[in-house]
Design an enzyme around this catalytic site. Sequence first.
Site, PDB file in Angstrom:
ATOM      1  N   GLY A 235     -46.816  -1.435  44.663  1.00  0.00           N
ATOM      2  CA  GLY A 235     -46.542  -2.422  43.614  1.00  0.00           C
ATOM      3  C   GLY A 235     -47.765  -3.251  43.266  1.00  0.00           C
ATOM      4  O   GLY A 235     -48.908  -2.877  43.561  1.00  0.00           O
ATOM      5  N   CYS A 236     -47.497  -4.409  42.659  1.00  0.00           N
ATOM      6  CA  CYS A 236     -48.546  -5.151  41.956  1.00  0.00           C
ATOM      7  C   CYS A 236     -49.583  -5.831  42.855  1.00  0.00           C
ATOM      8  O   CYS A 236     -50.632  -6.235  42.364  1.00  0.00           O
ATOM      9  CB  CYS A 236     -47.911  -6.197  41.045  1.00  0.00           C
ATOM     10  SG  CYS A 236     -47.047  -5.466  39.645  1.00  0.00           S
ATOM     11  N   PHE A 237     -49.301  -5.985  44.148  1.00  0.00           N
ATOM     12  CA  PHE A 237     -50.307  -6.630  45.006  1.00  0.00           C
ATOM     13  C   PHE A 237     -51.400  -5.667  45.453  1.00  0.00           C
ATOM     14  O   PHE A 237     -52.428  -6.067  45.999  1.00  0.00           O
ATOM     15  CB  PHE A 237     -49.652  -7.273  46.247  1.00  0.00           C
ATOM     16  CG  PHE A 237     -48.969  -6.297  47.174  1.00  0.00           C
ATOM     17  CD1 PHE A 237     -49.697  -5.548  48.092  1.00  0.00           C
ATOM     18  CD2 PHE A 237     -47.590  -6.139  47.138  1.00  0.00           C
ATOM     19  CE1 PHE A 237     -49.072  -4.652  48.945  1.00  0.00           C
ATOM     20  CE2 PHE A 237     -46.945  -5.244  47.987  1.00  0.00           C
ATOM     21  CZ  PHE A 237     -47.694  -4.506  48.890  1.00  0.00           C
TER      22      PHE A 237
END
EC number: 2.3.1.74
Length: 395
Positions: free
Chosen positions: A168-170
């Site tokens: 995901g986005c991290f």
Amino acid sequence: MVMGDTPSLDEIRKAQRADGPAGILAIGTANPANYVIQAEYPDYYFRITNSEHMTDLKEKFKRMCDKSTIRKRHMHVTEEFLKENPNMCAYMAPSLDARQDIVVVEVPKLGKEAAVKAIKEWGQPKSKITHLVFCTTSGVDMPGADYQLTKLLGLRPSVKRLMMYQQGCFAGGTVLRLAKDLAENNRGARVLVVCSEITAVTFRGPSDTHLDSLVGQALFSDGAAALIVGSDPDTSVGEKPIFEMVSAAQTILPDSDGAIDGHLREVGLTFHLLKDVPGLISKNIEKSLDEAFKPLGISDWNSLFWIAHPGGPAILDQVEIKLGLKEEKMRATRHVMREYGNMSSACVLFILDEMRKKSAKDGVATTGEGLEWGVLFGFGPGLTVETVVLHSVPL
């Protein structure tokens, strides 16, 4: 050979390690040619998903798109493709095979485009690449996108690969942390880092009972970014760092279970926002900054250059307010959000590229907007926060 001639484990270990910090030696980015203009997207989205009868929901979606601060987004999936695959346009219809067929091919391909640019800027033969870290939230396969990219680029079969799926986005922060450890612990290592994201896996029609899914449809986009990371740059062949990585940390925020979830199902990758994500991040971000910068004696957050994953404008707004940041601190971050949307893990690497280019163009003293120290933040499911301390390089 007598025992006395054998080096000690300490000597072996010392010889294996690099001397200096890991540096980002080159950056390349790529996007699919197809793109959508955000102001026109609500009409397109409700038409292509046969949802024009949902007039109230369309108005809500228009407001989401207006507030997103995004001007355009690149997307591999075209109108023609969606017409041929109507299940992808429903809210919850079995469609994983059609999605996988796209991403298994296109994720490594887009990654290759970015990698070729990074390798060209680096200026060294690709045979010098010792490690590959590949990251995507778009699809899963065996052997993975790391293997496919190795073949596409013609890297050595002995390149040491690490494949990160479904983070995901991290994860733009994660790949930097991993590349830093690899480069600093293996003398002469040159790590190719690639984040490649394609929204074919998350695209779906609207549902008036699941507005959080609509948020993703208003923000997500396609892009790939690649870096070469290494310690002890060889100046005799023209290697020069753009940024140096000084420290890297990861943490799970308190009371944030289930704030952002993604689930890979027959219907593709579903996306859920269940809590006040901007509030959770802004409430906890100063703790991460304190832990990262106390050892350096830095406590003025406006003295840093800033690279933050632009999950959405509300996150950036609340972080600015909470930390008393000047408006220009998030300039590079907001520029990437405006011109590309939320490309998940690739975003922060695009922002690094934007910052070094604008710094050179503006004639400032360093790659970090003229400042010496900076921070890179990744935010994503967990809620997980990645914090990377960066040191700029004189221009």
